[in-house]
Design an enzyme around this catalytic site. Structure first.
Site, PDB file in Angstrom:
ATOM      1  CB  SER A 164      49.769  50.091  39.119  1.00 56.97           C
ATOM      2  OG  SER A 164      50.063  51.244  39.876  1.00 56.97           O
ATOM      3  CG  LEU A 165      45.524  54.557  36.227  1.00 61.75           C
ATOM      4  CD1 LEU A 165      44.294  55.363  36.613  1.00 61.75           C
ATOM      5  CD2 LEU A 165      46.067  55.029  34.880  1.00 61.75           C
ATOM      6  NE  ARG A 166      51.778  52.812  43.311  1.00 62.74           N
ATOM      7  CZ  ARG A 166      52.934  52.199  43.068  1.00 62.74           C
ATOM      8  NH1 ARG A 166      54.033  52.908  42.914  1.00 62.74           N
ATOM      9  NH2 ARG A 166      53.001  50.888  42.996  1.00 62.74           N
ATOM     10  NE  ARG A 167      53.775  48.942  40.687  1.00 61.11           N
ATOM     11  CZ  ARG A 167      53.257  47.827  41.166  1.00 61.11           C
ATOM     12  NH1 ARG A 167      52.369  47.151  40.461  1.00 61.11           N
ATOM     13  NH2 ARG A 167      53.611  47.367  42.364  1.00 61.11           N
ATOM     14  NE  ARG A 171      42.873  44.481  35.121  1.00 61.30           N
ATOM     15  CZ  ARG A 171      42.728  44.868  33.863  1.00 61.30           C
ATOM     16  NH1 ARG A 171      42.690  43.968  32.890  1.00 61.30           N
ATOM     17  NH2 ARG A 171      42.624  46.140  33.557  1.00 61.30           N
ATOM     18  N   GLY A 172      45.985  39.369  38.028  1.00 57.59           N
ATOM     19  CA  GLY A 172      46.229  38.063  38.625  1.00 57.59           C
ATOM     20  C   GLY A 172      47.129  38.199  39.838  1.00 57.59           C
ATOM     21  CG  ASN A 173      48.207  34.603  41.916  1.00 55.38           C
ATOM     22  OD1 ASN A 173      49.044  34.469  41.034  1.00 55.38           O
ATOM     23  ND2 ASN A 173      47.419  33.612  42.297  1.00 55.38           N
ATOM     24  CB  CYS A 217      39.704  60.175  44.078  1.00 57.99           C
ATOM     25  SG  CYS A 217      41.468  60.415  44.049  1.00 57.99           S
ATOM     26  NE  ARG A 272      43.281  38.986  48.958  1.00 61.11           N
ATOM     27  CZ  ARG A 272      44.244  39.328  48.101  1.00 61.11           C
ATOM     28  NH1 ARG A 272      45.185  40.188  48.453  1.00 61.11           N
ATOM     29  NH2 ARG A 272      44.275  38.797  46.900  1.00 61.11           N
ATOM     30  CB  THR A 288      52.039  47.800  35.326  1.00 62.84           C
ATOM     31  OG1 THR A 288      51.507  48.271  36.578  1.00 62.84           O
ATOM     32  CG2 THR A 288      52.184  48.986  34.384  1.00 62.84           C
ATOM     33  CE  LYS A 341      50.581  46.235  47.631  1.00 63.24           C
ATOM     34  NZ  LYS A 341      49.394  45.809  46.900  1.00 63.24           N
ATOM     35  CG  ASP A 342      45.578  45.171  49.568  1.00 63.30           C
ATOM     36  OD1 ASP A 342      45.877  45.827  48.546  1.00 63.30           O
ATOM     37  OD2 ASP A 342      45.884  43.976  49.733  1.00 63.30           O
ATOM     38  CB  THR A 346      48.969  34.649  37.862  1.00 64.38           C
ATOM     39  OG1 THR A 346      48.463  33.533  38.595  1.00 64.38           O
ATOM     40  CG2 THR A 346      48.251  34.747  36.527  1.00 64.38           C
ATOM     41  NE  ARG A 347      49.325  41.210  39.391  1.00 61.12           N
ATOM     42  CZ  ARG A 347      49.074  42.355  40.005  1.00 61.12           C
ATOM     43  NH1 ARG A 347      49.942  43.323  39.986  1.00 61.12           N
ATOM     44  NH2 ARG A 347      47.935  42.522  40.666  1.00 61.12           N
TER      45      ARG A 347
END
Length: 313
Positions: A128-131, A148-150, A241, A10, A126, A82-83, A153-154
């Site tokens: 991330s639902l995990r977080r 969101r963003g890289n 899921c 990427r 964030t 992780k991706d 940017t965050r």
């Protein structure tokens, strides 16, 4: 005649930095070879400001790279592990996983306030639902705001908004030379990282023996076996899921210790458990932990049954 290998990545700053880590090692081991970097734009790159949970399909940061790997346009692909979905295309395989960098999530806050010092009702950035579901169990008063963003940017958004803090992966910040921004490291005992977080994976075609021979030299056995347990856990529970699911494994002597959880999307139902097992059978250990969580109530959570389970052992 020189031998040339094309490496796909990427184009984000973090992704190219990770690819340069791989390139540096390959150049050290094989100075007689020429490695050419190919930047490939993925669906995830095109929709960085979108809610990824609403984007259909798996591998939003990897699919286009894998397509070029299968077609022969590139010989090697470099990913954040992780991706990578737990089920790879039939033609492809992971040939190496580099030594895992620091896997934890971290807090970056204004005024360097620690996690427990943040004010009641603090706004935390964030997506991330995990977080979110894990942090809610410690600070249910927090208000979570999509971020969101890289990575750069965050971080910039924190200082140009009414956010009090943001949560990011430690490894990404440190690879970008932004580790000095970290206010607090959140231990894995408190917040379980994403499966494979902190690890860089090298993917090749199964039939490319030369690429396999070259890249296998980069593999770290301890990291490989740890993440194999994590990915087996995720695979058994359904890696595609929408529910928050994660596990983190480490090798202690000759055993794997793995800690994992499954939660409903609202965090109201939550099951977490940990176990030890033979380090030489990582998939078995990860799958056994998944089976234990299913018996503890994860099956009902994943099926969307109306349950309210909160179990941690």
């Amino acid at each position: 005649m020189e031998r040339r290998l094309k490496i796909g990545s990427r184009g984000s700053k973090l992704a190219t930095m990770q690819t340069y880590i791989v390139l540096k090692q390959l150049n050290q081991f094989f100075p007689e070879l020429v490695f050419e970097l190919k930047i490939i734009k993925t669906k995830g790159d095109k929709f960085l400001e979108e809610d990824f949970s609403k984007i259909q399909g798996k591998g939003i940061f990897t699919k286009e790279i894998e397509e070029r790997l299968i077609s022969g346009e590139i010989d090697i692909a470099v990913h954040s592990l992780k991706d990578l979905p737990t089920e790879l295309p039939e033609e492809l395989t992971i040939s190496a996983i580099l030594p895992r960098d620091n896997p934890e999530d971290v807090l970056i806050s204004k005024q360097n306030r620690l996690f427990l010092e943040l004010p009641e009702g603090a706004k935390i950035g964030t997506s991330s639902l995990r977080r979110i579901v894990q942090l809610k169990r410690i600070r249910p008063d927090f208000v979570f705001v999509p971020l969101r963003g890289n990575v750069p940017t965050r971080v910039k958004k924190l200082y140009h908004s009414d956010l009090d803090a943001i949560i990011l992966a430690r490894a990404g910040l440190e690879r970008l030379g932004m580790g000095y921004k970290i206010t607090e490291i959140l231990p894995t005992e408190v917040i379980i990282p994403a499966v494979g977080q902190g690890a860089i994976a090298v993917e090749i075609r199964k039939d490319n023996d030369f690429a396999r021979e070259i890249t296998e030299s980069l593999n770290n056995i301890e990291t490989e076996f740890s993440v194999r347990a994590e990915r087996a856990f995720l695979r058994r529970l359904g890696g595609g899921c929408r529910n928050p699911i994660s596990a983190f494994a480490t090798i202690i002597d000759y055993e794997i210790f793995i800690d994992g959880f499954v939660a409903s999307t609202d965090g109201e139902s939550f099951v977490r458990h940990s176990t030890f097992g033979d380090a030489l059978n990582p998939e078995k250990v990860g799958t056994q932990l998944a089976e234990t969580l299913l018996a503890m109530g994860a099956r009902e959570i994943l099926e969307g049954s109306p349950v309210n389970i909160s179990t941690q052992s």
